[in-house]
Scaffold this motif. Sequence first.
Motif, PDB file in Angstrom:
ATOM      1  N   GLU A   1       1.512   9.477  -5.916  1.00 22.55           N
ATOM      2  CA  GLU A   1       1.887  10.867  -5.604  1.00 22.55           C
ATOM      3  C   GLU A   1       2.925  11.381  -6.598  1.00 22.55           C
ATOM      4  O   GLU A   1       2.823  12.517  -7.089  1.00 22.55           O
ATOM      5  CB  GLU A   1       2.438  10.939  -4.184  1.00 22.55           C
ATOM      6  CG  GLU A   1       2.833  12.345  -3.752  1.00 22.55           C
ATOM      7  CD  GLU A   1       3.379  12.400  -2.343  1.00 22.55           C
ATOM      8  OE1 GLU A   1       3.801  13.484  -1.915  1.00 22.55           O
ATOM      9  OE2 GLU A   1       3.401  11.343  -1.672  1.00 22.55           O
TER      10      GLU A   1
ATOM     11  N   GLN B   1       0.858   4.331  -2.829  1.00 21.42           N
ATOM     12  CA  GLN B   1       0.619   5.738  -2.509  1.00 21.42           C
ATOM     13  C   GLN B   1       1.770   6.628  -2.981  1.00 21.42           C
ATOM     14  O   GLN B   1       1.540   7.711  -3.521  1.00 21.42           O
ATOM     15  CB  GLN B   1       0.400   5.883  -0.996  1.00 21.42           C
ATOM     16  CG  GLN B   1      -0.888   5.236  -0.505  1.00 21.42           C
ATOM     17  CD  GLN B   1      -0.986   5.214   1.000  1.00 21.42           C
ATOM     18  OE1 GLN B   1      -0.039   4.832   1.693  1.00 21.42           O
ATOM     19  NE2 GLN B   1      -2.132   5.615   1.543  1.00 21.42           N
ATOM     20  N   LYS B   2       2.986   6.147  -2.791  1.00 21.95           N
ATOM     21  CA  LYS B   2       4.145   6.937  -3.207  1.00 21.95           C
ATOM     22  C   LYS B   2       4.185   7.097  -4.726  1.00 21.95           C
ATOM     23  O   LYS B   2       4.417   8.204  -5.240  1.00 21.95           O
ATOM     24  CB  LYS B   2       5.430   6.274  -2.721  1.00 21.95           C
ATOM     25  CG  LYS B   2       6.687   7.030  -3.137  1.00 21.95           C
ATOM     26  CD  LYS B   2       7.946   6.334  -2.631  1.00 21.95           C
ATOM     27  CE  LYS B   2       9.202   7.086  -3.084  1.00 21.95           C
ATOM     28  NZ  LYS B   2      10.445   6.420  -2.613  1.00 21.95           N
TER      29      LYS B   2
ATOM     30  N   THR C   1       0.807  -1.223   0.000  1.00 21.76           N
ATOM     31  CA  THR C   1       0.000   0.000   0.000  1.00 21.76           C
ATOM     32  C   THR C   1       0.841   1.275   0.000  1.00 21.76           C
ATOM     33  O   THR C   1       0.590   2.182  -0.815  1.00 21.76           O
ATOM     34  CB  THR C   1      -0.983  -0.009   1.179  1.00 21.76           C
ATOM     35  OG1 THR C   1      -1.865  -1.139   1.041  1.00 21.76           O
ATOM     36  CG2 THR C   1      -1.809   1.270   1.204  1.00 21.76           C
ATOM     37  N   PRO C   2       1.845   1.418   0.869  1.00 22.53           N
ATOM     38  CA  PRO C   2       2.659   2.645   0.803  1.00 22.53           C
ATOM     39  C   PRO C   2       3.359   2.822  -0.535  1.00 22.53           C
ATOM     40  O   PRO C   2       3.527   3.949  -1.012  1.00 22.53           O
ATOM     41  CB  PRO C   2       3.677   2.451   1.936  1.00 22.53           C
ATOM     42  CG  PRO C   2       3.010   1.527   2.885  1.00 22.53           C
ATOM     43  CD  PRO C   2       2.222   0.590   2.026  1.00 22.53           C
TER      44      PRO C   2
ATOM     45  N   LEU D   1      -5.325   8.759  -5.885  1.00 22.76           N
ATOM     46  CA  LEU D   1      -5.472   7.338  -5.553  1.00 22.76           C
ATOM     47  C   LEU D   1      -6.405   7.205  -4.356  1.00 22.76           C
ATOM     48  O   LEU D   1      -6.164   7.777  -3.302  1.00 22.76           O
ATOM     49  CB  LEU D   1      -4.113   6.723  -5.204  1.00 22.76           C
ATOM     50  CG  LEU D   1      -4.119   5.230  -4.844  1.00 22.76           C
ATOM     51  CD1 LEU D   1      -4.405   4.386  -6.077  1.00 22.76           C
ATOM     52  CD2 LEU D   1      -2.784   4.826  -4.214  1.00 22.76           C
ATOM     53  N   ARG D   2      -7.482   6.415  -4.538  1.00 25.91           N
ATOM     54  CA  ARG D   2      -8.389   6.159  -3.419  1.00 25.91           C
ATOM     55  C   ARG D   2      -8.295   4.684  -3.034  1.00 25.91           C
ATOM     56  O   ARG D   2      -8.340   3.797  -3.891  1.00 25.91           O
ATOM     57  CB  ARG D   2      -9.836   6.513  -3.774  1.00 25.91           C
ATOM     58  CG  ARG D   2     -10.813   6.301  -2.605  1.00 25.91           C
ATOM     59  CD  ARG D   2     -12.173   6.893  -2.875  1.00 25.91           C
ATOM     60  NE  ARG D   2     -12.109   8.351  -2.996  1.00 25.91           N
ATOM     61  CZ  ARG D   2     -13.185   9.120  -3.159  1.00 25.91           C
ATOM     62  NH1 ARG D   2     -14.397   8.566  -3.205  1.00 25.91           N
ATOM     63  NH2 ARG D   2     -13.060  10.436  -3.268  1.00 25.91           N
ATOM     64  N   LEU D   3      -8.142   4.439  -1.728  1.00 27.59           N
ATOM     65  CA  LEU D   3      -7.996   3.087  -1.208  1.00 27.59           C
ATOM     66  C   LEU D   3      -9.337   2.524  -0.765  1.00 27.59           C
ATOM     67  O   LEU D   3     -10.158   3.231  -0.175  1.00 27.59           O
ATOM     68  CB  LEU D   3      -7.028   3.069  -0.019  1.00 27.59           C
ATOM     69  CG  LEU D   3      -5.627   3.649  -0.257  1.00 27.59           C
ATOM     70  CD1 LEU D   3      -4.816   3.557   1.033  1.00 27.59           C
ATOM     71  CD2 LEU D   3      -4.923   2.937  -1.388  1.00 27.59           C
TER      72      LEU D   3
END
Length: 357
Positions: free
Chosen positions: A96, A92-93, A88-89, A102-104
């Motif tokens: 970005e 996200q990175k 997940t990170p 990005l929606r989780l």
Amino acid sequence: MTKAHVAVIASTVALLASLPTQAQDVISATPYASHGDEWVVYDHDSCKFVPAVEHPASYKAVLRKAKKPLKVAFIQPLTTGPFMALWTPGMQKAAEQAAIELRLFDSQYPSTTQPLVVADAVVQYAPDVVLEGTEVDAVLPALMNKYNKACLPVVLADLVPPPNAIFFAAQQADVGRVGAEYAVEVARQRGWTGADMWAVSCANTEVGSSENGPHARVATFQQKVLEAFPDMPADHATLLDCRQAEGPLDARTKVTDWLTAHPDAKYIISNAITDVQALGMYAAFKAADFGERAILIGTDVDPGAMEIVNSGDPIFVGDVSQAPELRGVYEISLALDIAEGLPVPLEVFSEPVVVHP
């Protein structure tokens, strides 16, 4: 020059024009381990991936700034655990860096109802691309029906998708193959012979039994062990159904019961579909005092498993990594290409590796 030649040249020029050409646009370019030969583009008129007329000779994950505002939905199979703590990170990175919204979402594995609730929420969100991560094989047709009706292009990780979705993962058979190669190497170093060996693996029927899905991690492992030791009886290969949702305890119970039923088993070479099951298998082998008479290969390099592996334990000798920390670069780049109308392979694969002392 014929009209056909003109059409081909025009499509090639359009393709090249759509590729990122400015050095400052490209954040990273990461090669895949391999990819399929079938290339597609998403057609919003038919809401389908259709064959690409023109495409590059090979495919890389080119992470770059999006040319226009884009929304991407990432459906996590769950939100906890060491694998997700890297996956997940990384997503996200990469999002970005690419300036993508990005929606989780959380499909709450092993629920068979929450993935459908999430799919409805994703449809309402209306992303440009769906990055689906559910691990419940049985719900895939219903999920794809919802996404197809909403005309949303889908990339599915790990499970073999129904038609009209891109497949991304380490090639699951490769997870079993590399694990078996290392286990066989250790067995030969210990002087084992096939006639005295049993291959015992923990599968998980919740993820299905497709030869291209996670089940291939254990099925291919056993196939490669049998090929490496032709004197090993075929009926010495056993797949146990060890439910991940019940944690390591179910695997420990299943292996303990198997050991009780096979008191003459001299050497055991084994692997597990994930480290959840591997930890349970390890506990069973250790309690039975197998020591160097058992070889275990895990999957997904969970910290608890790697602590045992790195200690030089004679049972838990290695673990297969699918590099979850790199999935963000791979999947966000793939989403960019799909959203920007570029051709992508129908199947893309990252390379697994065995981590050992």
